[in-house]
Enzyme design. Structure first.
Site, short mmCIF file in Angstrom:
data_model
loop_
_atom_site.label_atom_id
_atom_site.label_comp_id
_atom_site.label_asym_id
_atom_site.label_seq_id
_atom_site.Cartn_x
_atom_site.Cartn_y
_atom_site.Cartn_z
N HIS A 87 41.48 36.71 44.64
CA HIS A 87 42.78 36.88 43.99
C HIS A 87 43.04 38.37 43.84
O HIS A 87 42.16 39.13 43.45
CB HIS A 87 42.76 36.19 42.62
CG HIS A 87 44.11 35.96 42.03
ND1 HIS A 87 44.92 36.99 41.59
CD2 HIS A 87 44.80 34.82 41.80
CE1 HIS A 87 46.06 36.48 41.12
NE2 HIS A 87 46.00 35.17 41.24
N ARG A 118 53.74 38.21 38.45
CA ARG A 118 54.52 38.65 39.61
C ARG A 118 55.67 37.69 39.90
O ARG A 118 56.72 38.09 40.39
CB ARG A 118 53.60 38.79 40.83
CG ARG A 118 52.66 39.99 40.73
CD ARG A 118 51.68 40.07 41.89
NE ARG A 118 50.60 39.12 41.75
CZ ARG A 118 50.18 38.32 42.71
NH1 ARG A 118 50.77 38.33 43.90
NH2 ARG A 118 49.17 37.49 42.51
#
Length: 890
Positions: free
Chosen positions: A648, A671
């Site tokens: 990640h 995000r």
């Protein structure tokens, strides 16, 4: 909005002002035929987005001079056809009826405009043309855009002028809401039965509601109102009844008791009945029980159409539905496809056809279509004839979504009561709490989002694309096809997961989470765990680790387990004294579900299978050691994609301990709400919402493999200031009131940071033009240089293992020879094949819910072979525990 209306004026005030702002509805106009044209409003969108609510608000508060009539489309057309029957002798019957309708109203509020009947389709243009010419204003709701009305219907070319006139006469507004508000209310008025004793339970509920209505009528000193020609039964003794229907017909009700009626499915939907019959029932009864709803296919397509109409009418008239069915609402319609679905699957079909007959597709094309949708070409359910009963029908295919959601609303109130006392379940959990890494999930859970014009095909393609072509098709099909059913299951527990965002690699917003409270994983797991632990036929053994699994040689599995070993005790001299090994115990089980998670915290397994990432920090709890994979391998299970480990891109760097081996995940939802990534020079270097592997690749090339994550005021509001405050309390992010303060913390000049923000905002404003230097096309929010900012530092971390035990679409663990291992199932991160080379954000919790329920149901069905369990404790248990537990069905 079109027609010159403000683009974002979507609430009740917008509708009311739209009408008031146009002359003709203020009572000062001249004769009807001379009144200036007033545009109406046509609202369309997915189920539960608030269309009917807004229309009802308008009707309830409209001034008297509006002369509003509110009705359902079915009722309206029934009335029109009834009037036409009494216009014999008129030169132009339709003109006469239209003038008669227009004489008493100025605004027609028409709910659920959905055209399926050719008789309706052929008269709508002339009927509404006359109404609009007379000055009538139409306010209508629909699930379909105007151009999609009566799509592929018979003689549709004669219907097209109505669409053109509709678009001239109304402002067309796409509601486009990501939330099904209707389902947030948790409709518990009805019941949906799936258990083996479903018919008996349905009849019991019918008697209870019927007797309640008789008791209520007696207490009020009157009998229930009736338009029937015979008795409606006495307490404990339902009887037959005839109900008057429009146009002089009657409908026979086989069982009636007070204000409740009960039918077999065939009696209501396999006979030539229509909306008029169902409306008559809705007018007479407050409760309708329907027994034995089957799976829908080519053989009973006409019945499926009637069932859609029945559900629509009963929902519109607020009639309580009691349903017993062969499968969940989604599964009832699983063999009904739209042409788009069929094309995506590789078939070449057209029109209203079934794949079994009337199709020009070759047998190989038909087989491809069938297999892509998860059906065997040689077998089917008890109600179908195998692959050839798949139906390609746009009208029914689009209508089914509304019906599924309405039916599911009834299902929720009983889904978790469907326990099987014959199936005893034991949950072995090596930790002192249930949930494992699922408790740490923070971005959300995915499901198809029709309100955002999302489809199963789009969701499936996003999953395949992210997986680099390695994903197993049968697993992808199960995930996307059952995703909405999984959301219905969770909402049935009273969970509110109505916030929806778009994460990286997704082409539509479909990732759901709770608007407030703890992180989404904790929120979901606690609710399900509480219900599981309260179930009478479930035993949860915490601090219990499964040591080995063996074939018991009698078709069952032998499970050896022991208490989790306590840590070593410290002696007086400071040396460690090992505790005595816990005593091992054995349990022989009929079925076993492995839900033990991945190996993201096992350096040994990482070095063996994916050495390139083994030394990176991890977000996994230390419990993620991969024991379940080893247990399955010991039984000869096939392992798939073990080398595929997801790194990640955004693990938080703790300033107090920057080299810590275990890090907090910076959720992808950050995000998804508009956070940007900046390198040490304060410059963007990647599309923040591309797939995780690509963001990670870009980040690995930055100095020190670290970057800044910056979230502005709009994004913070979307994500939740409270949740950001939690990360702030851990020292992982910090809030800055000004751009200057944020720049100083990053070691930048304020002008440098402001330039980056302005460039980003410029790209966002011209997103359609593709002006972003990194190819970003979706900008959730912009960054206000005058607002406050949240700032944290991030680095790549080992997060998820895509590989594991190979399973099929029934969650059965497969041997190295490709055949299912008897009685062994798996779900969650312990399994491999779904995510391919890279998992989409939000697909982990979705996998746990979907495949956890499949595994639990399949295990229970294996224990009780005569029963196909669709709901129940086993499915609940595995959904909840699809990270660290072993579930045994006895």
């Amino acid at each position: 909005m079109g027609g010159g209306a403000p683009e974002k004026e979507t609430g009740f005030d917008g509708i009311s002002n739209l009408l008031k702002a146009q002359s003709g509805l203020h009572g000062s106009a001249g004769p009807r035929g001379q009144r200036p044209a007033t545009k109406g409003l046509y609202m369309f969108g997915g189920v539960g987005c608030g269309k009917t609510m807004l229309m009802d608000l308008l009707v309830a508060s409209a001034p008297k001079e509006f002369q509003v009539q509110r009705t359902h489309f079915h009722d309206f057309m029934l009335d029109i056809h009834g009037r036409l029957r009494h216009t014999k002798g008129e030169a132009d019957p339709l003109k006469h009826v239209a003038d008669d309708v227009a004489a008493g109203i100025k605004v027609l509020a028409l709910d659920e405009l959905f055209v399926t009947d050719v008789a309706d389709a052929m008269i709508l243009h002339r009927l509404f043309g006359r109404l609009w010419d007379s000055g009538l204003v139409l306010v209508a709701t629909s699930n379909r855009a105007p151009d999609a009305l009566y799509e592929n219907g018979l003689q549709r070319q004669l219907f097209l002028p109505f669409i053109a006139r509709l678009k001239e006469a109304c402002v067309i507004h796409n509601m486009n809401s990501p939330v099904d508000y209707r389902r947030l209310a948790h409709h518990t008025r009805g019941l949906y039965f799936l258990t083996p004793d479903r018919t008996a339970l349905l009849h019991k509920a019918f008697l209870e509601y019927g007797e309640d209505s008789l008791s209520g009528a007696a207490a009020a000193g009157s009998s229930s109102s009736s338009s029937s020609s015979s008795s409606s039964g006495s307490v404990g003794n339902p009887g037959p009844l005839n109900v008057d229907v429009a146009m002089g017909r009657t409908l026979h009700v086989p069982q009636a008791l007070g204000s409740a009626a009960m039918f077999d499915f065939d009696e209501l939907c396999n006979r030539p009945l229509a909306a008029a019959d169902y409306i008559a029932l809705a007018d007479r009864f407050h409760t309708l029980a329907v027994a034995d709803v089957p799976l829908f296919n080519a053989a009973n397509r006409a019945a499926a159409y009637r069932f859609v109409t029945l559900i629509d009418v009963m929902y519109e008239h607020r009639v309580r539905m009691l349903i017993s069915a062969e499968a969940t609402p989604y599964e009832l319609f699983e063999r009904i496809l739209t042409q788009q679905d069929a094309r995506k699957a590789g078939g070449t079909t057209a029109g209203h056809i079934s794949i079994s007959s009337g199709s020009s597709s070759s047998s190989s094309q038909r087989s491809m279509t069938v297999q892509q949708h998860g059906f065997s070409s040689s077998s089917g359910s008890s109600s179908s004839g195998g692959s050839d009963d798949v139906v390609v029908d746009d009208q029914l295919g689009f209508a089914k979504d509304r019906t599924i959601r309405l039916s599911a609303a009834y299902e929720l109130s009983i889904a978790l009561q469907s326990e099987l006392p014959e199936a005893h379940v034991v949950v072995f959990e090596k930790n002192k709490f249930l949930g494992g890494n699922s408790m740490k999930a923070s971005s959300g859970i995915n499901a198809v989002n029709p309100a955002a014009e999302d489809t199963e095909a789009i969701y499936a393609e996003d999953t395949r694309k992210s997986g680099g072509g390695l994903s197993k098709e049968d697993l992808v099909a199960q995930l996307v096809n059952r995703s909405q059913d999984g959301i219905a299951f969770l909402e049935g527990l009273g969970l509110n997961i109505s916030t929806i965002v778009r994460l990286g690699g997704h082409s539509k917003p479909r990732t759901r989470s709770n608007p407030a409270g703890p992180n989404v994983g904790t929120y979901l797991v606690k609710a399900v765990a509480a219900r599981v632990q309260a179930a009478a036929n479930v035993v949860v053994k915490l601090n219990s680790k499964v040591v080995s699994i063996a074939d018991a040689k009698d078709g069952r599995l032998s499970v050896t387990y022991a208490a989790t070993a306590p840590p070593a005790a410290a002696a007086a001299d400071g040396s460690a004294t090992a505790a005595a090994a816990p005593e091992e115990q054995q349990l022989v089980v009929n079925a076993l579900v492995l839900a033990t998670g991945g190996f993201g915290a096992s350096k040994e397994m990482l070095r063996e299978h994916s050495p390139a990432v083994a030394e990176l920090p991890t977000t996994n709890g230390d419990w993620a050691q991969g024991e379940g994979i080893q247990l399955g391998a010991g039984l000869g299970a096939s392992l798939l994609h073990m080398e595929q480990v997801q790194v990640h891109p955004t693990g938080f760097v703790d300033p107090a301990d920057p080299t810590a081996g275990t890090k907090w995940l910076a959720p992808e939802k950050l995000r998804g709400c508009g956070a940007i990534l900046l390198n040490s020079s304060g410059r963007r270097f990647v599309d923040e919402l591309t797939t995780r592997d690509k963001v990670t690749g870009a980040l690995m090339g930055q100095e020190g493999r670290v970057a800044w994550l910056l979230l502005g005021v709009a994004g913070a509001a979307m994500f939740g200031e409270g949740t950001l405050g939690f990360y702030g309390s851990k020292g992982l992010v910090k809030k800055f009131d000004t751009l200057e303060a944020a720049a100083q913390h990053m070691g930048l000049q304020p002008a440098e940071l402001q330039q980056q923000l302005e460039q980003y905002n410029t790209a966002a404003a011209a997103a359609a033009a593709g002006s972003d230097p990194f190819g970003k096309q979706y900008f959730p929010t912009t960054l206000d240089p005058a607002g406050h900012f949240w700032l944290g530092q991030i680095t790549p971390v080992v997060h998820y293992c895509m590989g594991g035990l190979e399973i099929n679409g029934k969650a059965q663990v497969l041997s190295k020879q490709g055949s299912p291992i008897r009685g062994l199932f798996a779900a969650g991160e312990v399994s491999g094949g779904l995510h391919g080379a890279n998992r989409l954000g939000g697909n982990s919790l979705a996998e746990c819910v979907v495949f956890g329920r499949i595994a639990g149901q399949a295990a229970a069905a294996h224990v009780l072979p005569e029963v196909l369990v669709q709901q129940g404790t086993a499915g609940m248990v595995d959904m909840m525990s699809a990270k660290q537990s072993v579930v045994a069905a006895l």
